[in-house]
Design a protein around this motif. Structure first.
Motif, PDB file in Angstrom:
ATOM      1  N   ALA A 211       0.832  -1.208   0.000  1.00  0.00           N
ATOM      2  CA  ALA A 211       0.000   0.000   0.000  1.00  0.00           C
ATOM      3  C   ALA A 211       0.866   1.258   0.000  1.00  0.00           C
ATOM      4  O   ALA A 211       0.481   2.288  -0.567  1.00  0.00           O
ATOM      5  CB  ALA A 211      -0.924   0.005   1.206  1.00  0.00           C
ATOM      6  N   ALA A 212       2.048   1.179   0.615  1.00  0.00           N
ATOM      7  CA  ALA A 212       2.947   2.332   0.665  1.00  0.00           C
ATOM      8  C   ALA A 212       3.713   2.532  -0.629  1.00  0.00           C
ATOM      9  O   ALA A 212       4.183   3.644  -0.914  1.00  0.00           O
ATOM     10  CB  ALA A 212       3.935   2.171   1.823  1.00  0.00           C
ATOM     11  N   GLY A 213       3.851   1.486  -1.423  1.00  0.00           N
ATOM     12  CA  GLY A 213       4.632   1.569  -2.651  1.00  0.00           C
ATOM     13  C   GLY A 213       3.907   2.307  -3.753  1.00  0.00           C
ATOM     14  O   GLY A 213       2.713   2.608  -3.666  1.00  0.00           O
ATOM     15  N   ALA A 214       4.644   2.583  -4.800  1.00  0.00           N
ATOM     16  CA  ALA A 214       4.083   3.281  -5.949  1.00  0.00           C
ATOM     17  C   ALA A 214       3.053   2.408  -6.660  1.00  0.00           C
ATOM     18  O   ALA A 214       2.965   1.199  -6.423  1.00  0.00           O
ATOM     19  CB  ALA A 214       5.201   3.678  -6.909  1.00  0.00           C
ATOM     20  N   ALA A 215       2.303   3.031  -7.539  1.00  0.00           N
ATOM     21  CA  ALA A 215       1.300   2.301  -8.314  1.00  0.00           C
ATOM     22  C   ALA A 215       1.941   1.116  -9.017  1.00  0.00           C
ATOM     23  O   ALA A 215       3.025   1.235  -9.586  1.00  0.00           O
ATOM     24  CB  ALA A 215       0.652   3.232  -9.338  1.00  0.00           C
ATOM     25  N   GLY A 216       1.258  -0.010  -8.980  1.00  0.00           N
ATOM     26  CA  GLY A 216       1.795  -1.221  -9.575  1.00  0.00           C
ATOM     27  C   GLY A 216       2.493  -2.120  -8.588  1.00  0.00           C
ATOM     28  O   GLY A 216       2.972  -3.201  -8.961  1.00  0.00           O
ATOM     29  N   SER A 217       2.562  -1.697  -7.313  1.00  0.00           N
ATOM     30  CA  SER A 217       3.153  -2.560  -6.296  1.00  0.00           C
ATOM     31  C   SER A 217       2.331  -3.831  -6.142  1.00  0.00           C
ATOM     32  O   SER A 217       1.108  -3.826  -6.328  1.00  0.00           O
ATOM     33  CB  SER A 217       3.232  -1.833  -4.949  1.00  0.00           C
ATOM     34  OG  SER A 217       4.173  -0.780  -4.988  1.00  0.00           O
ATOM     35  N   ALA A 218       3.019  -4.915  -5.794  1.00  0.00           N
ATOM     36  CA  ALA A 218       2.361  -6.214  -5.672  1.00  0.00           C
ATOM     37  C   ALA A 218       2.328  -6.642  -4.218  1.00  0.00           C
ATOM     38  O   ALA A 218       3.365  -6.667  -3.553  1.00  0.00           O
ATOM     39  CB  ALA A 218       3.097  -7.268  -6.500  1.00  0.00           C
ATOM     40  N   ALA A 219       1.155  -6.971  -3.715  1.00  0.00           N
ATOM     41  CA  ALA A 219       1.021  -7.499  -2.355  1.00  0.00           C
ATOM     42  C   ALA A 219       1.252  -9.003  -2.401  1.00  0.00           C
ATOM     43  O   ALA A 219       0.320  -9.812  -2.316  1.00  0.00           O
ATOM     44  CB  ALA A 219      -0.356  -7.159  -1.788  1.00  0.00           C
ATOM     45  N   VAL A 220       2.516  -9.368  -2.559  1.00  0.00           N
ATOM     46  CA  VAL A 220       2.913 -10.769  -2.721  1.00  0.00           C
ATOM     47  C   VAL A 220       3.864 -11.136  -1.588  1.00  0.00           C
ATOM     48  O   VAL A 220       4.901 -10.477  -1.401  1.00  0.00           O
ATOM     49  CB  VAL A 220       3.597 -10.997  -4.082  1.00  0.00           C
ATOM     50  CG1 VAL A 220       4.228 -12.381  -4.157  1.00  0.00           C
ATOM     51  CG2 VAL A 220       2.595 -10.811  -5.222  1.00  0.00           C
ATOM     52  N   LEU A 221       3.520 -12.170  -0.846  1.00  0.00           N
ATOM     53  CA  LEU A 221       4.370 -12.677   0.230  1.00  0.00           C
ATOM     54  C   LEU A 221       4.964 -14.005  -0.207  1.00  0.00           C
ATOM     55  O   LEU A 221       4.240 -14.978  -0.442  1.00  0.00           O
ATOM     56  CB  LEU A 221       3.547 -12.864   1.512  1.00  0.00           C
ATOM     57  CG  LEU A 221       4.275 -13.501   2.696  1.00  0.00           C
ATOM     58  CD1 LEU A 221       5.471 -12.667   3.138  1.00  0.00           C
ATOM     59  CD2 LEU A 221       3.313 -13.732   3.857  1.00  0.00           C
ATOM     60  N   VAL A 222       6.287 -14.043  -0.332  1.00  0.00           N
ATOM     61  CA  VAL A 222       6.975 -15.262  -0.753  1.00  0.00           C
ATOM     62  C   VAL A 222       7.079 -16.223   0.429  1.00  0.00           C
ATOM     63  O   VAL A 222       7.512 -15.840   1.525  1.00  0.00           O
ATOM     64  CB  VAL A 222       8.368 -14.928  -1.303  1.00  0.00           C
ATOM     65  CG1 VAL A 222       9.132 -16.218  -1.643  1.00  0.00           C
ATOM     66  CG2 VAL A 222       8.244 -14.046  -2.540  1.00  0.00           C
TER      67      VAL A 222
END
Length: 286
Positions: free
Chosen positions: A96-107
């Protein structure tokens, strides 16, 4: 200086950099995206980390890593699941803090055999059960859990999930908020890899694509045998085309575990891996 727009610098490649330092070298190299690790986030706290990410203007391509849930029922397993829930919340906040296009992906790395155990089947079943338990929580947070298959040489101590096909099976069983990581280092050897990449794409399960090379001879600590793309034996052209054909359009991380790489100046490493990506991986991108 600019990098390919889909290139992401995974923090593991500059292992000893703080989050602030990793952000600085990423931006200085013209890289638009960063793969974040939990330990540097914990060093400064999630609130400070999200502020750094927000101020950086960078996309977040993933958060590494959680998982490690092969222990039998008991307090240790409950603690592992609680830690994974915290990691899901961290992933959502950083994305949510990242720029547009950030991925909420947890490896996720599955974990190896519990101490004294030889029950590989049972350990894999516990991974399946943990993913099923975590999937609703991840879905409610808007996070994708990305199961990473590790090379079979890590089955005993790090990941009982050894093939991309196994990872896809687990993702499908767990639910729609679980996907897979395609990591060239771990899957390049698999005779079924292209079929499984196509399957993962058809099912909409490719959550992350990570690139680094396989070097020989392997070092004494085989975990540190990863190289800069183009320096080893992996066919990045074939694998990248397969991932592209499977419909993956997200950022592509370079994640290197290598003591020699880690000992060099962070800015030098960032520029080198970015140039290698442009040379070896980018020509296959659509």
């Amino acid at each position: 200086m600019s990098a390919h727009p889909r290139f992401s610098l995974n923090q593991a490649t500059v292992k000893y950099a703080s989050l602030a330092e990793a952000i600085d070298v990423t931006k200085a190299a013209g890289i638009e995206s960063i793969g974040v690790w939990r330990e540097p986030v914990a060093d400064i706290g999630l609130d400070a980390a999200t502020r750094l990410i927000a101020d950086s203007g960078l996309r977040v391509s993933s958060l590494c890593r959680a998982g490690f849930f092969t222990t039998p029922e008991g307090q240790e397993r409950m603690a592992a699941l609680d830690d994974n829930r915290r990691a899901i919340d961290e992933t959502a906040a950083l994305a949510a803090a990242g720029a547009a296009g950030s991925a909420a992906v947890l490896v996720l790395v599955a974990g190896g055999l519990p101490a004294g155990s030889r029950d590989l089947k049972g350990a894999r079943e516990r991974v399946r059960d943990a993913l099923g338990a975590l999937e609703p929580f991840a879905a409610s947070a808007g996070v994708t859990l990305a199961v990473e298959a590790l090379h079979p040489m890590f089955a005993a101590d790090r990941a009982v999930v050894s093939t991309l096909g196994q990872a896809i099976d687990l993702a499908v069983d767990a639910g729609p908020s679980v996907g897979v990581v395609v990591d060239t280092y771990h899957v390049w050897w698999d005779p079924d890899v292209f079929e499984q990449i196509e399957r993962a794409g058809r099912l909409g399960r490719i959550a992350s694509y990570q690139v680094c090379d396989w070097l020989t001879p392997l070092p004494a600590d085989v975990l540190l045998g990863r190289g800069v793309p183009g320096d080893g034996h992996i066919d990045f052209g074939g694998l990248t085309r397969a991932v592209e054909d499977a419909g993956y359009t997200g950022d592509i991380e370079c994640e290197i575990f290598n003591a020699d790489v880690w000992s060099r100046p962070y800015a030098e490493v960032a520029c080198e891996v970015s140039a290698a990506f442009t040379r070896v991986v980018a020509p296959e991108l659509l």
